[in-house]
Each structure stands twice: as structure tokens, then as C-alpha cells.
Scaffold this active site. Structure first.
Site, PDB file in Angstrom:
ATOM      1  N   LYS A  51      -7.908  -2.724   2.243  1.00  0.00           N
ATOM      2  CA  LYS A  51      -6.656  -2.086   2.667  1.00  0.00           C
ATOM      3  C   LYS A  51      -6.384  -2.415   4.120  1.00  0.00           C
ATOM      4  O   LYS A  51      -7.290  -2.440   4.943  1.00  0.00           O
ATOM      5  CB  LYS A  51      -6.721  -0.571   2.447  1.00  0.00           C
ATOM      6  CG  LYS A  51      -7.958   0.109   2.997  1.00  0.00           C
ATOM      7  CD  LYS A  51      -8.054   1.550   2.501  1.00  0.00           C
ATOM      8  CE  LYS A  51      -9.302   2.227   3.060  1.00  0.00           C
ATOM      9  NZ  LYS A  51      -9.595   3.511   2.449  1.00  0.00           N
ATOM     10  N   GLU A  85      -0.164   4.645  -8.467  1.00  0.00           N
ATOM     11  CA  GLU A  85       0.120   5.639  -7.446  1.00  0.00           C
ATOM     12  C   GLU A  85       1.420   6.359  -7.772  1.00  0.00           C
ATOM     13  O   GLU A  85       2.428   5.714  -8.059  1.00  0.00           O
ATOM     14  CB  GLU A  85       0.256   4.879  -6.120  1.00  0.00           C
ATOM     15  CG  GLU A  85       0.145   5.720  -4.907  1.00  0.00           C
ATOM     16  CD  GLU A  85      -1.283   5.764  -4.348  1.00  0.00           C
ATOM     17  OE1 GLU A  85      -2.221   5.255  -4.991  1.00  0.00           O
ATOM     18  OE2 GLU A  85      -1.424   6.328  -3.259  1.00  0.00           O
ATOM     19  N   ARG A 136      -3.001   8.907  -5.833  1.00  0.00           N
ATOM     20  CA  ARG A 136      -3.656   8.033  -6.793  1.00  0.00           C
ATOM     21  C   ARG A 136      -3.678   8.737  -8.137  1.00  0.00           C
ATOM     22  O   ARG A 136      -4.039   9.916  -8.216  1.00  0.00           O
ATOM     23  CB  ARG A 136      -5.095   7.782  -6.312  1.00  0.00           C
ATOM     24  CG  ARG A 136      -5.867   6.766  -7.140  1.00  0.00           C
ATOM     25  CD  ARG A 136      -5.482   5.389  -6.713  1.00  0.00           C
ATOM     26  NE  ARG A 136      -6.180   4.354  -7.454  1.00  0.00           N
ATOM     27  CZ  ARG A 136      -7.285   3.765  -7.026  1.00  0.00           C
ATOM     28  NH1 ARG A 136      -7.851   4.135  -5.894  1.00  0.00           N
ATOM     29  NH2 ARG A 136      -7.829   2.797  -7.740  1.00  0.00           N
ATOM     30  N   LYS A 142       0.876  -1.167   0.000  1.00  0.00           N
ATOM     31  CA  LYS A 142       0.000   0.000   0.000  1.00  0.00           C
ATOM     32  C   LYS A 142       0.912   1.216   0.000  1.00  0.00           C
ATOM     33  O   LYS A 142       1.643   1.470   0.954  1.00  0.00           O
ATOM     34  CB  LYS A 142      -0.904   0.002   1.223  1.00  0.00           C
ATOM     35  CG  LYS A 142      -1.833   1.183   1.195  1.00  0.00           C
ATOM     36  CD  LYS A 142      -2.867   1.133   2.269  1.00  0.00           C
ATOM     37  CE  LYS A 142      -3.870   2.235   2.068  1.00  0.00           C
ATOM     38  NZ  LYS A 142      -3.293   3.547   1.785  1.00  0.00           N
TER      39      LYS A 142
HETATM   40  P1  ATP Z   1      -9.733   5.962  -0.185  1.00  0.00           P
HETATM   41  O1  ATP Z   1      -8.829   6.161  -1.340  1.00  0.00           O
HETATM   42  O2  ATP Z   1     -10.056   4.509   0.056  1.00  0.00           O
HETATM   43  O3  ATP Z   1     -10.923   6.852  -0.178  1.00  0.00           O
HETATM   44  P2  ATP Z   1      -7.816   7.385   1.372  1.00  0.00           P
HETATM   45  O4  ATP Z   1      -7.572   8.309   0.255  1.00  0.00           O
HETATM   46  O5  ATP Z   1      -8.023   7.939   2.747  1.00  0.00           O
HETATM   47  O6  ATP Z   1      -8.979   6.351   1.117  1.00  0.00           O
HETATM   48  P3  ATP Z   1      -6.318   5.198   2.223  1.00  0.00           P
HETATM   49  O7  ATP Z   1      -7.478   4.745   3.014  1.00  0.00           O
HETATM   50  O8  ATP Z   1      -5.062   5.427   2.972  1.00  0.00           O
HETATM   51  O9  ATP Z   1      -6.581   6.452   1.367  1.00  0.00           O
HETATM   52  O10 ATP Z   1      -6.044   4.070   1.101  1.00  0.00           O
HETATM   53  C1  ATP Z   1      -6.682   3.917  -0.110  1.00  0.00           C
HETATM   54  C2  ATP Z   1      -5.781   4.456  -1.174  1.00  0.00           C
HETATM   55  O11 ATP Z   1      -4.565   3.761  -1.176  1.00  0.00           O
HETATM   56  C3  ATP Z   1      -6.224   4.281  -2.610  1.00  0.00           C
HETATM   57  O12 ATP Z   1      -7.172   5.210  -3.027  1.00  0.00           O
HETATM   58  C4  ATP Z   1      -4.917   4.472  -3.358  1.00  0.00           C
HETATM   59  O13 ATP Z   1      -4.687   5.840  -3.604  1.00  0.00           O
HETATM   60  C5  ATP Z   1      -3.890   4.011  -2.384  1.00  0.00           C
HETATM   61  N1  ATP Z   1      -3.154   2.806  -2.763  1.00  0.00           N
HETATM   62  C6  ATP Z   1      -1.863   2.590  -2.409  1.00  0.00           C
HETATM   63  N2  ATP Z   1      -1.414   1.437  -2.869  1.00  0.00           N
HETATM   64  C7  ATP Z   1      -2.425   0.870  -3.558  1.00  0.00           C
HETATM   65  C8  ATP Z   1      -2.550  -0.352  -4.284  1.00  0.00           C
HETATM   66  N3  ATP Z   1      -1.551  -1.228  -4.373  1.00  0.00           N
HETATM   67  N4  ATP Z   1      -3.754  -0.606  -4.864  1.00  0.00           N
HETATM   68  C9  ATP Z   1      -4.770   0.272  -4.771  1.00  0.00           C
HETATM   69  N5  ATP Z   1      -4.707   1.437  -4.105  1.00  0.00           N
HETATM   70  C10 ATP Z   1      -3.541   1.746  -3.495  1.00  0.00           C
END
Ligand code: ATP
Length: 554
Positions: A417, A297, A256, A251
Site C-alpha cells: 500500500k 471495499e 474492508r 486504495k
Molecule cells: P491493514 O488493513 O493493512 O491492517 P489499515 O486497516 O490501517 O491496515 P490501511 O493501512 O489504510 O488500513 O490500508 C490497508 C487496507 O486498505 C486494506 O485492509 C483494505 O481495507 C483497504 N484497501 C483499499 N483499497 C484496497 C485495494 N484495492 N486492495 C486491497 N485493499 C484495499
């Protein structure tokens, strides 16, 4: 078709509380339109001025609009500020002042032609194209001209439109439903169309012509991102997929980004479907020559390790990204392929999409890398890999169902996640309090809210964990957004999104939202997100469940 008519419909819709009646009203209005008129009306109603991904941006901020309203109505600044504070809405303030003081279409002696939708859109497109030296003044003069040709009601909605204030989740949903009803198409098809095109206008016109079903993926038209649910523990993942294999990836803590490349051209879109190509010159260079749409990402990455998110933000805040390109190099880690060589992969299972991605990029291509992946089968394997990812500087793990299609714009359990700390929330800053001691005079305590239906509910207050420079920046920004001064604290327009970390969350009546956090702290400012991307009360409900589960496991 006139802009005035659209404004009357919006005004009437705002006064109705029943969602069904709102939908019926808007559906009836849209049914009477076609072609460009329909496109513009549907787009405006969903809160967008231009098609998302078109690269157009009015570039008209709050302060420019204040200036234009003051000039058109002749109201002294104090009077305008006072009206603004009273309504907490610059559009409403503009309308009131125009009604009271004149200015705008009603005041002109010669009866002006009513402002047409097409005329207005043409003007707004010209506005977006103004750039370079003196552009502030030239934009201001166009906005002033536009406002002067508006009736008070039109001025209200023009201001709201330019500020992006018509764009909340609730409104978008109503417009989608209205399009489905107006043209007798399936709501799901409208939603899919919206995610494929990013443009409610195009969707409405295609729905009218009965051609929505023919929509396909096309490079340079950004797609809604697939999102993940938060896991409480490795066990939970294993329980949800008993005896099944999952694909695991690092992760990444970056931004994104959807990368589109075709015919020698490259564009990169953020989660908000904004064009952020300029920020990543090295990735653009590496992507030239590809014919693909990738999901991944953008990560600050040096010497084989990821750098903290803060470093990436430092680079993004620079006007010229090249300044920090060497110090903070970016690598784009691609983890999905949505389109390759003229073919959409959206409906293919993830394992096929990963195969296509690996075939396309091989061992990587300049600043573009393929995210490594593993196959995991048990809670033990997941826990082991999770530890490894943390040791290598990543945020945790993503676990994905290899059989799943790419679900545009959806959050679900096909992607999960797993982070060390309880998942953070993205909240909108709605107010702030002045700090003490070293932070006297600085707005260091932020009051934040999340969505509950179409409304923002305050759920907490956090002493910010930001650096001094970030707090200074925040104070300046909050003052620009101020709608009311209450002495020890100010209330602001909901625009800034912050990521809030905390130890746990539970039901409580301490805040209107009905939840309270233990040790909330601001982790970062999410410049890449807008208020409409903030989290909802449902997410807090789910996090409270996870908090309980983790407390029991201890
Ligand atoms: P979300 O994007 O789920 O609304 P957020 O922006 O608060 O939540 P996190 O909850 O920390 O972020 O994690 C989700 C995000 O992690 C994804 O939107 C993406 O940007 C990121 N991410 C990192 N690595 C990956 C991966 N291998 N596959 C998909 N997403 C990933």
C-alpha cells in the site's frame, strides 16, 4: 465434560510464563476431549463464544455483567466498583466477591450439578437468540441465572469469555499450537483451517479426526483477509519487483468487506469476521443471484467520487442504515474473487482471480463495481498513477503481485500500500486525560498502546482530531470502560481502537513502548476493529525505518 475443568486449565495456564508449558498443558487437556465437548472447549479457549460468522452474538455488555454480578453476590455497587478498579478485570472482581460474599454454586444448599460445557453452550446459544422488546431484562435474568450456577472460578471465566477478554493474539496462537500437538498435525494446517473456518472448535475436531486436509472454501463461512505491507515510496515497490509488472488499484478508504452470495442468499463480513450484512442493503440487493465470495471495499460514493470515511461511519452509526442510504450511498468495489461457481480460487494467481472477477461482474452490477486496475512497470508509472488517484479523491494506491495466491490472514509484500502520509497505526485506547478550555470535562487527550507480544504497551498520547460530537461520544464510552480514576486522567479497559496519524516516528525512551511520534493525531475511531486487530511494536519499528528513509530522501 465440565466447564469447571476448562476454567482450572485456563487458570493454571495463566500462571505459567513458559509458552511451551502452556501449550503442553492445553494440549493434554484437549487430547482428553472429543466431539462437541472438544469443539466448545477449543472455541472458548481461543476467546470466541460462538463460531465466527455464525451470526450469533451474546449481546451481553459490560454494564449488564456488572449488574448481574452485583445481584448474584449481593454486593453494593460501590464495593463491586472498588474490586473492579483494584483488579482492572471484572472477571477477577466477580470471583473475589463470590468468594467473599457467597452467591453462585457454592452458596446453594442443594448441591447443583456441575455446569457442563454443552449445557453452558446451550444456554449461551439461547441467550444469543433473545431479541426484541424487553430483551435487556430477559438477557440479564439469564446471565444472572448462569452466574448463580457458577463456582467463583467459573464466574471469573464466564465473565471474561462474555467480554471477549480471552481473545488476544497470544492466546489464540497457543491454542493453535496445542491443537497441533494434541492431535499430531502440522501447525500450518491448523492455522489454515482456522482461517478457512473461522472456528477453532471445528478445527480442533477435524484435527482429531485427521480430516483437516479436506477442508475447503464454502460460502457463508468467512475467510481471513489478505493484508498489505506499507511502502515508503514508489521506488521501493519497483525495487522489490525489478523488471516485473505489478497490478495497481486505487486504495479505497472504506470498510474492508467479504461478500458471500449463493442460492439467493447474501452475507457480508467485516475484517473481524462479523456479519455486517444489515449495514449495506443496496449491496445485498445487487449481489442476489451470484454464486461467489468476493473481497473488496464498501465505500461511501456519490457522483462518481468517493466520500470521506467519516461519511460512511456516520451511516454505520445509525441503527437503521436505510435512514442515510440516499444521502450516503455505498458502492462495493470488488477487487478479488476467492470463490466462483463452486470453485475455490485461493490458490490461483491474482491475474486469474481478477479475470474471473471481471468475467463474473462485467461492467458492474447495481451497487457492486469492479475496482479498476492498471499494469505498472516502473517507479515513474507508479508515481504518476498515485498522483491521479489522489486527485480523484482516493487514499493512494495498492500494488499487487499478479502471480500471487490469496494468502488467508497474511500480511506480506505480495500486496503493498502506498499512501501520501506515512502509514497510520491502529492503536488501543488505554487511558485518557481531561481537556482544557472548551474541552474541559471532556476526555480529549487519548493515551494509546500497541501490542508487544501478548501485552499492550503505551506508545503515545494524542490530542484528538475528532469532531466535538465524536469527543462527546468518546468521553461517554471511555467512562463506561473506566477502571481507575486518577483525577486528571482515567485508565480504561482496552476496547476502543483508533487510527493515529503522525508526521514521523522514532526510537525514544519517553514511553514504555520505546518509540515516540511527532505530531500524533487521532484520525478516526475504528468501530470495525477490536483490540486484537491493533498494530504491533514491529510495525512501529518498520515505520521508524520508513521515517528515516523519507527524511534522508528529502
Ligand atoms: P491493514 O488493513 O493493512 O491492517 P489499515 O486497516 O490501517 O491496515 P490501511 O493501512 O489504510 O488500513 O490500508 C490497508 C487496507 O486498505 C486494506 O485492509 C483494505 O481495507 C483497504 N484497501 C483499499 N483499497 C484496497 C485495494 N484495492 N486492495 C486491497 N485493499 C484495499
Amino acid at each position: 465434560m465440565s466447564f469447571g475443568e476448562l476454567c482450572s486449565v485456563l487458570e493454571k495456564s495463566a500462571s505459567i510464563s513458559s509458552r511451551l508449558m502452556k501449550v503442553a498443558l492445553i494440549a493434554e487437556y484437549l487430547r482428553g476431549l472429543e466431539g462437541e465437548d472438544l469443539e466448545i472447549a477449543a472455541r472458548f479457549m481461543s476467546g470466541d463464544v460462538y463460531p465466527r460468522g455464525s451470526g450469533l452474538d451474546a449481546g451481553v455488555g459490560h454494564s449488564m455483567l456488572m449488574e448481574a454480578v452485583a445481584e448474584v453476590t449481593g454486593a453494593p455497587r460501590e464495593e463491586l466498583l472498588e474490586a473492579y478498579r483494584r483488579h482492572g478485570d471484572l472477571g477477577e472482581a466477580a470471583r473475589e466477591l463470590m468468594e467473599a460474599r457467597g452467591g453462585g454454586a457454592l452458596a446453594t444448599l442443594v448441591q447443583a450439578e456441575p455446569l457442563s460445557l454443552r449445557g453452558l453452550y446451550g444456554e449461551l446459544t439461547r441467550l444469543a437468540r433473545i431479541s426484541g422488546e424487553g430483551s435487556y431484562q430477559r438477557k440479564l435474568s439469564r446471565v444472572r441465572g448462569l452466574l448463580a450456577s457458577c463456582s467463583p472460578l467459573e464466574a471469573k471465566y464466564l465473565v471474561k469469555l462474555l467480554l471477549g477478554e480471552l481473545r488476544t493474539g497470544a492466546v489464540e496462537g497457543v491454542v493453535e499450537q496445542a491443537i497441533a500437538e494434541a492431535f499430531g498435525v502440522d501447525l500450518e494446517e491448523v492455522k489454515r483451517g482456522r482461517l478457512l473456518t473461522g472456528d477453532m472448535g471445528e478445527v480442533a475436531e477435524l484435527a482429531r479426526r485427521g480430516e483437516l486436509g479436506r477442508l475447503g472454501v464454502r460460502p457463508f463461512r468467512p475467510l481471513g483477509f489478505m493484508l498489505a505491507e506499507a511502502l515508503a515510496s514508489p521506488q521501493e515497490a519497483a525495487e522489490r519487483y525489478p523488471g516485473r509488472e505489478l497490478i495497481a488499484e486505487y486504495k479505497y478508504d472504506g470498510i474492508r468487506a467479504q461478500l458471500h452470495a449463493s442460492g439467493g442468499e447474501v452475507r457480508i463480513f467485516s475484517r473481524r469476521l462479523e456479519d455486517v450484512t444489515r449495514s449495506f442493503p443496496e449491496v445485498v440487493e445487487s449481489a442476489r443471484g451470484l454464486d461467489a465470495i468476493l473481497d473488496g471495499e464498501a465505500v461511501a460514493f456519490r457522483d462518481g467520487r468517493p466520500l470521506p470515511f467519516r461519511e460512511l461511519q456516520r451511516r454505520l452509526r445509525r441503527k437503521d442504515p436505510r435512514e442515510l442510504m440516499e444521502e450516503v450511498p455505498v458502492v462495493y468495489f470488488a477487487y478479488d474473487a476467492l470463490y466462483v461457481g463452486g470453485r475455490s480460487l485461493l490458490d490461483e494467481p491474482l491475474r486469474e482471480r481478477r479475470r474471473a472477477l471481471e468475467e463474473l461482474l462485467g461492467g458492474g452490477r447495481g451497487s457492486i463495481a469492479v475496482s479498476p486496475r492498471w499494469t505498472v512497470r516502473s517507479a515513474g508509472e507508479i508515481a504518476e498513477l498515485f498522483r491521479r488517484s489522489r486527485a480523484e479523491g482516493y487514499e493512494g494506491l495498492m500494488l499487487k503481485d499478479p502471480e500471487s495466491a490469496y494468502e488467508l490472514g497474511k500480511r506480506g509484500w505480495k500486496w503493498m500500500k502506498l499512501k501520501e502520509e506515512l502509514d497510520t497505526i491502529d492503536a488501543v485506547v488505554v487511558g485518557a486525560e481531561y481537556g482544557h478550555g472548551r474541552r474541559a470535562g471532556l476526555l480529549s487527550d487519548l493515551i494509546f498502546a500497541v501490542w508487544d507480544g501478548g501485552e499492550l504497551k503505551v506508545v503515545g498520547k494524542a490530542y484528538s482530531g475528532l469532531t466535538d460530537r465524536e469527543i462527546e461520544w468518546m468521553t461517554r464510552r471511555l467512562k463506561e470502560l473506566e477502571v481507575r480514576d486518577e483525577g486528571l486522567r482515567i485508565l480504561v479497559r482496552p476496547e476502543i481502537v483508533v487510527e493515529v496519524a503522525f508526521d514521523s516516528v522514532q526510537e525514544s525512551d519517553r514511553h514504555p513502548g520505546g518509540y515516540a511520534f511527532r505530531f500524533p493525531r487521532i484520525k478516526s475511531v475504528r468501530l470495525d476493529k477490536g483490540p486484537e486487530d491493533a498494530d504491533t511494536i514491529e510495525k512501529l519499528r518498520r515505520l521508524a525505518e520508513i521515517s528515516r528513509a523519507r527524511a534522508k530522501a528529502k
